[in-house]
Design a protein around this motif. Structure first.
Motif: not given
Length: 197
Positions: A106-121
């Motif tokens: 399920x891709x319900x958390x895709x926006x969170x996965x995107x943030x997890x790919x941002x090293x600075x964040x």
């Protein structure tokens, strides 16, 4: 310690699951976390209905382990709890929920996965330090978890983020995982056109 030991057994005693489920009522937080982990490690599907209500705990460590366990166990009855985890006040729980949902396809958390790919964040959010014997630093661990989830989902919408990590991330391990994730992601039309030019 007993719960952790049972969770590592390939063939646990027949009464072990019942004893572990009973121990979910323990007042000791660390015991509860260990028992949840053990039930998930055993792949005990029937335990999901006993574990899910513990997401209501005030302790973020318990909630994080509940989400991890429900992500590791097969079945669909826990999806509602996993989706609730996306809005948890603790970022670690949100991350676990996004990855757990990806494990369930399920891709319900895709926006969170995107943030997890941002090293600075992620660097701003991670407060724990790495241990000398761990292969990855805690920030890279978060990024790698997201990369694996994105790869499992075949999420082409995050292809550019994955490509960026494969080319320029500070961690060689992250770059390697990103390259493998990139190979697993389907080509999008613009990539094919660029390749033909």
């Amino acid at each position: 310690y007993l719960a952790l030991a049972i969770g590592r057994l390939n063939s646990p005693p027949s009464e072990a699951v019942g004893e572990l489920v009973a121990a979910l009522d323990s007042a000791d937080t660390e015991t509860k976390i260990s028992v949840i982990w053990a039930l998930a490690s055993l792949g005990e599907v029937s335990a999901a209905s006993h574990i899910a209500p513990l997401y209501g705990s005030d302790d973020s460590g318990v909630r994080k382990m509940v989400i991890y366990a429900l992500g590791a166990l097969p079945g669909g009855e826990q999806i509602g709890t996993l989706r609730n985890g996306l809005d948890d006040p603790t970022v670690d729980v949100q991350w676990n929920a996004a990855v757990a949902l990806a494990r369930h396809g399920r891709n319900d958390g895709i926006s969170i996965l995107r943030r997890m790919l941002d090293r600075e964040y992620v660097e701003r959010m991670v407060t724990r330090s790495g241990t000398p014997d761990s292969g990855l630093d805690p920030v890279s661990e978060v990024i790698v978890s997201s990369l694996r989830a994105v790869s499992a989902l075949g999420e082409v919408g995050l292809r550019e983020e994955v490509r960026g990590l494969s080319q320029a991330d500070a961690s060689l391990s992250v770059r390697d995982v990103a390259l493998r994730a990139l190979e697993a992601l389907p080509e999008v039309a613009s990539d094919s056109v660029e390749g033909a030019m």
